[in-house]
Design a protein around this motif. Structure first.
Motif, PDB file in Angstrom:
ATOM      1  N   PRO A 238      63.374  72.412 -61.264  1.00  0.00           N
ATOM      2  CA  PRO A 238      62.457  73.129 -62.161  1.00  0.00           C
ATOM      3  C   PRO A 238      61.117  73.467 -61.507  1.00  0.00           C
ATOM      4  N   SER A 239      60.707  72.660 -60.521  1.00  0.00           N
ATOM      5  CA  SER A 239      59.376  72.893 -59.946  1.00  0.00           C
ATOM      6  C   SER A 239      59.363  74.088 -58.980  1.00  0.00           C
ATOM      7  N   SER A 240      60.544  74.381 -58.366  1.00  0.00           N
ATOM      8  CA  SER A 240      60.549  75.459 -57.366  1.00  0.00           C
ATOM      9  C   SER A 240      60.458  76.808 -58.061  1.00  0.00           C
ATOM     10  N   ASN A 241      59.707  77.712 -57.460  1.00  0.00           N
ATOM     11  CA  ASN A 241      59.531  79.027 -58.095  1.00  0.00           C
ATOM     12  C   ASN A 241      60.473  80.015 -57.432  1.00  0.00           C
ATOM     13  N   LEU A 242      61.788  79.818 -57.632  1.00  0.00           N
ATOM     14  CA  LEU A 242      62.767  80.640 -56.919  1.00  0.00           C
ATOM     15  C   LEU A 242      62.793  82.058 -57.458  1.00  0.00           C
ATOM     16  N   LEU A 243      62.885  82.152 -58.791  1.00  0.00           N
ATOM     17  CA  LEU A 243      62.957  83.484 -59.394  1.00  0.00           C
ATOM     18  C   LEU A 243      61.528  83.981 -59.580  1.00  0.00           C
ATOM     19  N   ASP A 244      60.931  84.396 -58.488  1.00  0.00           N
ATOM     20  CA  ASP A 244      59.538  84.828 -58.554  1.00  0.00           C
ATOM     21  C   ASP A 244      59.546  86.270 -59.041  1.00  0.00           C
ATOM     22  N   LEU A 245      59.542  86.440 -60.354  1.00  0.00           N
ATOM     23  CA  LEU A 245      59.735  87.784 -60.906  1.00  0.00           C
ATOM     24  C   LEU A 245      58.413  88.538 -60.945  1.00  0.00           C
ATOM     25  N   ASN A 246      58.484  89.809 -60.601  1.00  0.00           N
ATOM     26  CA  ASN A 246      57.307  90.680 -60.720  1.00  0.00           C
ATOM     27  C   ASN A 246      57.776  92.008 -61.303  1.00  0.00           C
ATOM     28  N   PRO A 247      56.863  92.874 -61.717  1.00  0.00           N
ATOM     29  CA  PRO A 247      57.300  94.129 -62.370  1.00  0.00           C
ATOM     30  C   PRO A 247      58.337  94.912 -61.568  1.00  0.00           C
ATOM     31  N   GLN A 248      58.230  94.880 -60.202  1.00  0.00           N
ATOM     32  CA  GLN A 248      59.198  95.660 -59.397  1.00  0.00           C
ATOM     33  C   GLN A 248      60.604  95.059 -59.539  1.00  0.00           C
ATOM     34  N   SER A 249      60.696  93.717 -59.402  1.00  0.00           N
ATOM     35  CA  SER A 249      62.032  93.109 -59.465  1.00  0.00           C
ATOM     36  C   SER A 249      62.590  93.203 -60.891  1.00  0.00           C
ATOM     37  N   ILE A 250      61.709  93.154 -61.893  1.00  0.00           N
ATOM     38  CA  ILE A 250      62.165  93.299 -63.289  1.00  0.00           C
ATOM     39  C   ILE A 250      62.771  94.685 -63.479  1.00  0.00           C
ATOM     40  N   ASN A 251      62.124  95.665 -62.862  1.00  0.00           N
ATOM     41  CA  ASN A 251      62.622  97.049 -62.969  1.00  0.00           C
ATOM     42  C   ASN A 251      64.027  97.151 -62.384  1.00  0.00           C
ATOM     43  N   LYS A 252      64.246  96.483 -61.243  1.00  0.00           N
ATOM     44  CA  LYS A 252      65.581  96.516 -60.611  1.00  0.00           C
ATOM     45  C   LYS A 252      66.617  95.833 -61.511  1.00  0.00           C
ATOM     46  N   LEU A 253      66.211  94.705 -62.131  1.00  0.00           N
ATOM     47  CA  LEU A 253      67.142  93.987 -63.004  1.00  0.00           C
ATOM     48  C   LEU A 253      67.524  94.857 -64.197  1.00  0.00           C
ATOM     49  N   LEU A 254      66.532  95.539 -64.761  1.00  0.00           N
ATOM     50  CA  LEU A 254      66.809  96.373 -65.943  1.00  0.00           C
ATOM     51  C   LEU A 254      67.723  97.545 -65.573  1.00  0.00           C
ATOM     52  N   THR A 255      67.567  98.051 -64.348  1.00  0.00           N
ATOM     53  CA  THR A 255      68.449  99.148 -63.904  1.00  0.00           C
ATOM     54  C   THR A 255      69.882  98.631 -63.769  1.00  0.00           C
ATOM     55  N   ALA A 256      70.010  97.425 -63.186  1.00  0.00           N
ATOM     56  CA  ALA A 256      71.349  96.855 -62.993  1.00  0.00           C
ATOM     57  C   ALA A 256      71.993  96.495 -64.332  1.00  0.00           C
ATOM     58  N   LEU A 257      71.144  96.208 -65.331  1.00  0.00           N
ATOM     59  CA  LEU A 257      71.639  95.733 -66.629  1.00  0.00           C
ATOM     60  C   LEU A 257      72.643  96.697 -67.252  1.00  0.00           C
ATOM     61  N   ASN A 258      72.404  97.998 -67.073  1.00  0.00           N
ATOM     62  CA  ASN A 258      73.257  98.983 -67.744  1.00  0.00           C
ATOM     63  C   ASN A 258      74.641  99.095 -67.119  1.00  0.00           C
ATOM     64  N   GLU A 259      74.769  98.619 -65.874  1.00  0.00           N
ATOM     65  CA  GLU A 259      76.011  98.935 -65.162  1.00  0.00           C
ATOM     66  C   GLU A 259      76.905  97.732 -64.877  1.00  0.00           C
ATOM     67  N   CYS A 260      76.391  96.499 -65.089  1.00  0.00           N
ATOM     68  CA  CYS A 260      77.242  95.375 -64.674  1.00  0.00           C
ATOM     69  C   CYS A 260      78.110  94.876 -65.835  1.00  0.00           C
ATOM     70  N   THR A 261      79.000  93.929 -65.528  1.00  0.00           N
ATOM     71  CA  THR A 261      79.934  93.429 -66.545  1.00  0.00           C
ATOM     72  C   THR A 261      79.166  92.650 -67.617  1.00  0.00           C
ATOM     73  N   GLU A 262      79.863  92.314 -68.695  1.00  0.00           N
ATOM     74  CA  GLU A 262      79.165  91.660 -69.809  1.00  0.00           C
ATOM     75  C   GLU A 262      78.541  90.331 -69.404  1.00  0.00           C
ATOM     76  N   TRP A 263      79.267  89.539 -68.556  1.00  0.00           N
ATOM     77  CA  TRP A 263      78.691  88.234 -68.169  1.00  0.00           C
ATOM     78  C   TRP A 263      77.522  88.436 -67.222  1.00  0.00           C
ATOM     79  N   GLY A 264      77.621  89.479 -66.397  1.00  0.00           N
ATOM     80  CA  GLY A 264      76.475  89.832 -65.535  1.00  0.00           C
ATOM     81  C   GLY A 264      75.260  90.175 -66.387  1.00  0.00           C
ATOM     82  N   GLN A 265      75.503  90.912 -67.478  1.00  0.00           N
ATOM     83  CA  GLN A 265      74.391  91.286 -68.375  1.00  0.00           C
ATOM     84  C   GLN A 265      73.733  90.039 -68.975  1.00  0.00           C
ATOM     85  N   ILE A 266      74.578  89.052 -69.318  1.00  0.00           N
ATOM     86  CA  ILE A 266      74.022  87.825 -69.920  1.00  0.00           C
ATOM     87  C   ILE A 266      73.127  87.101 -68.909  1.00  0.00           C
ATOM     88  N   PHE A 267      73.601  87.032 -67.644  1.00  0.00           N
ATOM     89  CA  PHE A 267      72.766  86.365 -66.622  1.00  0.00           C
ATOM     90  C   PHE A 267      71.415  87.073 -66.489  1.00  0.00           C
TER      91      PHE A 267
END
Length: 937
Positions: free
Chosen positions: A192-221
């Motif tokens: 819990p202490s490690s900041n692995l998923l260091d999210l920023n607006p750019q990476s969030i944008n990439k995740l949201l783009t991927a959200l529309n195209e991946c499988t349902e379980w991918g969308q949940i992740f």
């Protein structure tokens, strides 16, 4: 022919035959043999002896055969780690196979073989696969990193796989992105202490783009990952919500709930005035309603989540009451959950509809459900106050049905609503005979006792219950005892016999400790103080509010962050049911936009505790209460005394090395001329004849000890649940003690005593634990001398000698404050050298001199001197000027402050004049009080 034939063989000598077939030259025969091996393994036979033969079959281009061999390997590698290493070369070779399916299969299998020896060979192939040109291989490799991290976290960090995973979040293929997010989330959960998923607006944008195209379980992740992100402002929150909203119409209910979780979390940041906020509320309702058309198990999960959502934002579903109406074929667990949500959504607009529905449920055949429905009517009355009349009349209609369990449940419910409506007593009394359940009987007895003044035959009704007193359950007995005492306090003349009867039944004939204790308390209250009894027994009842069954707000906020997980079904945070070493992160909603949450000042006192008599009884909650609750009752740790100059008190340095600055090296070099060193009010020169006037032995205090005041009550029993503490302070041969008497005036034994002081002006602290060697029985006292030292924390108090104390025992923690006499802090080496006295008196500014009158004291100068020396106030010189005796005195406090005094005594006048000079003038007032106390006692 199907593969079921492989499971039907029962031949003997099977292993030997299989071995031969596995080594056959014919491919088909080999494949058949491996299938038979897998079948035997599946039904639990031990085929580990065939390990080398099966591994030999790996060298094949046939994908089906390869999969079967890999399956065997995963199963037996743990029990045969040395043999498993034989397969490593094939893995490494397969990771470079032209067929991407084989490359992915090899890396997946290597990740599943949890053998330490193999993991180091896995690193190179894994590194290549993470950068493979085929996305299928990359997505498999991403998950493999998480598996490897589980086996050997250090290895993964050293090899730099985590950075490669972070790079995969920017991958062009949505499935690779989803798997990389899943792997990083999994790893982050165990760290819990490690900041692995260091999210920023750019990476969030990439995740949201991927959200529309991946499988349902991918969308949940990806949605779960988004839910952990904290947008920097409301505009970013709104844009994420807009891009997540389309997921609400997904066919998979898990995707819908994950999307709801993200939206519920980010809505916190949106202003309620925004048009978009209203639109979002409207969009959230239909998907939640759609979830209720699934099979019962999914409905239940959806309902548990909706229950949380309705508590947080009831406006989302306020127009959807009808979907929560119970269907005849719903399983009971769904019915009860729907019932709960119906009450949460009940409002003035829909209450008529809800009550009609609940009344209908009360005629069902399922007894459990009927009871809950009747209770629900009561909850509606409490929630929607305007409808209470209507609810009560609905309940009365149900009582008229005379169905036993309905009547009893209705009476239990009416008991609570009663605190508002009292007109229905008559109807209830008619049904007395039909009550056979303890809860209903207890409720009815409560009603009769509470409204005894309105029921003419209340004493007869209660007497009828009293006849079978010993056969009743404890709940009924306790209620009956209280009701009869209430009746006695309302109609004392008519019910004297009744109350004596019930008190003797409860105290003498009963072996239930709860009942006996309550009986004794009432007996004692009634016999000693009937007015107090009235205040206790007939106290105002608080109105019952609907809030009682709501989830506590901070827990609700945390559970909203776990929508769609087990926590949202259990309604408990994960830390309550997840065991093991994996750290469970504590989640909370973002702060509400525009809400200025003023942090509560840490110095506020705990609510509900009042400081009536003495000033500042309550120590700050942080330092005292916290320390007390985890009091270490071991021996005290004695540290070196505090450096005197380090601790400041207010603006004045109370601990200042007053004389050190004067004394230079040893003090002997400083010998001012007698004439110039004369203090302004010393009249004649003191010169070298000072010693001849009055000489006392060296500065060691006498062993008689200083004056000890008689004990006074510091903590009355009324305020400490029966514990009375009285005490005083004493100083004997350089040791300070707090002499206590603890008296138990309660009815139960007291034990586990501990004591703690708040920070105070002179650092007083217990030098040892509070030793009460045996438990303190009722009406028993114990005398204790608690040694004190002055190396505790220092904080200037007002008044200066105020001491705040907390005492803990097995019952509770109690606070009191007391004033200690300053003379317990006068040290034994407080006798100043004569020359030093003169120099210091002159050096202290005149404005620091304070004069006091000690009245009504008829002692001679010698008697005064002796008396004061017993408390470490030393006379340095004595003179007689014009018939007046002048005593020049010095004393030193435990923190190094010197106080110089001149005491004028006129033989005929009982009033003495005391002049005090000190570098810390705020001490003077308390030194004067000490003088007065010592001389007058």
């Amino acid at each position: 022919m199907t593969d079921s034939k492989y499971f039907t063989t029962t031949k003997k000598g099977e292993i030997f035959e299989l071995k031969a077939e596995l080594n056959s030259d014919k491919k088909e025969k080999k494949k058949e043999a491996v299938k038979k091996v897998i079948a035997s393994m599946t039904v639990g036979k031990d085929v580990s002896a065939l390990f080398p033969d099966v591994v030999n079959c790996m060298q094949t281009d046939n994908l089906e055969l390869k999969k079967l061999v890999y399956l065997y390997l995963m199963n037996y590698a743990k029990s045969q780690p040395d043999m498993a290493i034989m397969a490593v070369n094939t893995f490494v070779k397969d990771c470079e196979d032209p067929n991407p399916l084989i490359r992915a299969l090899a890396v997946r299998t290597m990740g599943c073989i949890r053998v330490d020896k193999i993991t180091e060979y896995l690193c190179e192939p894994l590194r290549k696969c993470l950068k493979d040109e085929d996305p299928y291989v990359r997505k498999t490799a991403a998950v493999c990193v998480a598996k490897l991290h589980d086996i050997n976290a250090q290895l993964v960090e050293d090899q730099g796989f985590l950075d490669t995973l972070k790079d995969l979040i920017s991958d062009s293929n949505p499935m690779v992105v989803a798997n990389a997010v899943a792997a990083l989330s999994e790893i982050a959960e165990s760290h819990p202490s490690s900041n692995l998923l260091d999210l920023n607006p750019q990476s969030i944008n990439k995740l949201l783009t991927a959200l529309n195209e991946c499988t349902e379980w991918g969308q949940i992740f990806i949605l779960d990952c988004l839910a952990n992100y904290m947008p920097k402002d409301d505009r970013e929150a709104q844009s994420i919500c807009e891009r997540v909203t389309p997921r609400l119409s997904h066919a998979n209910s898990a995707v819908v709930l994950s999307a709801v979780k993200v939206l519920m979390k980010f809505m916190e940041m949106l202003s309620k005035d925004l048009d978009y906020y209203g639109t979002l509320l409207k969009k959230l309702a239909p998907p939640l309603v759609t979830l209720l058309s699934a099979e019962p198990e999914l409905q239940y999960v959806a309902l548990r989540n909706i229950n949380l959502i309705v508590q947080k934002r009831p406006e989302i579903l306020k127009h959807e009451m009808k979907v929560f109406f119970v269907k005849y074929n719903d399983p009971i667990y769904v019915k009860l959950e729907k019932l709960d949500i119906m009450i949460r959504l009940a409002s003035q607009a829909n209450i008529a509809q809800v009550l009609a529905e609940l009344k209908e449920y009360a005629t069902e055949v399922d007894v459990d459900f009927v009871r809950k429905a009747v209770r629900a009517i009561g909850r509606c009355a409490i929630k929607v106050e305007q409808s209470a009349e209507r609810c009560v009349s609905t309940l009365l209609d149900l009582i008229q049905t005379k169905v036993n369990y309905v009547v009893q449940e209705a009476i239990v419910v009416i008991k609570d609503i009663f605190r508002k409506y009292e007109s229905v007593i008559a109807t209830l009394c008619e049904n007395l005979d039909s009550l056979d359940e303890p809860e209903a009987r207890a409720a009815m007895i409560w009603i009769v006792g509470e409204y005894a003044e309105r029921i003419d035959n209340a004493d007869e009704l209660l007497e009828s219950f009293l006849e079978g007193f010993h056969d009743e359950s404890t709940q009924v007995q306790l209620q009956l005892l209280t009701a009869i005492v209430k009746l006695f306090l309302k109609k004392p003349t008519e019910t004297q016999e009744l109350v004596q009867q019930v008190l003797s039944l409860a105290t003498q004939d009963s072996d239930n400790p709860d009942l006996r204790d309550r009986g004794y308390i009432y007996w004692r209250l009634l016999s000693t103080d009937p007015v107090a009894a009235k205040e206790v027994v007939l106290a105002e009842k608080p109105l019952i509010s609907e809030e009682t069954d709501l989830i506590e707000p901070t827990l609700l906020d945390e559970l909203i962050c776990y929508i769609g997980t087990l926590a949202s079904v259990y309604h408990k945070p994960p830390s309550a049911f997840v065991e093991g070493s994996r750290g469970v992160m504590h989640k909370s909603l973002p702060p509400r936009t525009g809400s200025s949450e003023s942090a509560e000042s840490p110095d506020t006192a705990p609510s509900g505790v009042q400081a009536a008599e003495q000033p500042a009884v309550i120590p700050t909650q942080g330092d005292l209460l916290g320390d007390l609750l985890n009091l270490d009752l071991g021996p005290p740790v004695s540290g070196p005394p505090m450096a005197t100059s380090a601790v400041q008190m207010g603006a004045v340095d109370l601990l200042g090395g007053g004389l050190d600055s004067l004394m230079g090296g040893g003090g002997s070099s400083f010998t001012p001329a007698p004439s110039t060193a004369m203090p302004p009010n010393l009249g004649a020169p003191l010169g070298s004849g000072l010693g001849d006037l009055f000489d006392l032995t060296g500065g060691v205090g006498t062993l008689s000890g200083s004056y000890v005041a008689p004990k006074t009550v510091w903590l009355p029993a009324m305020k400490a649940k029966g514990l009375e503490i009285s005490g005083t302070f004493s100083r004997q041969v350089g040791s300070i003690a707090m002499d206590l008497v603890l008296t138990n005036k309660a009815l139960q034994v007291m034990s586990d005593f501990a004591i703690q002081f708040n920070r105070n002006s002179f650092g007083l602290a217990p030098a040892a634990p509070l030793q009460v060697h045996a438990p303190l029985a009722p009406n028993q006292s114990v005398e204790i001398s608690l040694p004190l030292n002055t190396v505790g924390s220092v904080m200037k108090m007002d008044p200066l000698n105020n001491l705040q104390v907390a005492v803990k025992n097995n019952i509770d923690v109690f606070y009191f404050s007391t004033l200690y006499p300053l003379h317990i802090l006068f040290v034994e080496d407080g006798k100043m050298e004569r020359q030093m006295f003169l120099a210091t008196w002159k050096d202290i500014p005149n404005e620091n001199e304070v004069q006091f009158q000690i009245k009504d004291c008829s002692l001679s100068a010698d008697a005064v001197s002796n008396k004061l020396q017993g408390s470490n106030i030393f006379t340095i010189a004595k003179r007689n000027v014009e018939g007046q005796d002048m005593l020049y005195q010095s004393l030193k406090l435990t923190n190094g402050i010197w106080v110089l005094a001149e005491l004028r005594i006129q033989p005929s006048n009982p009033s003495f004049t005391l002049s005090l000079k000190c570098r810390a003038p705020e001490v003077s007032q308390y030194v004067f009080q000490a003088y007065e106390t010592i001389l007058k006692n």
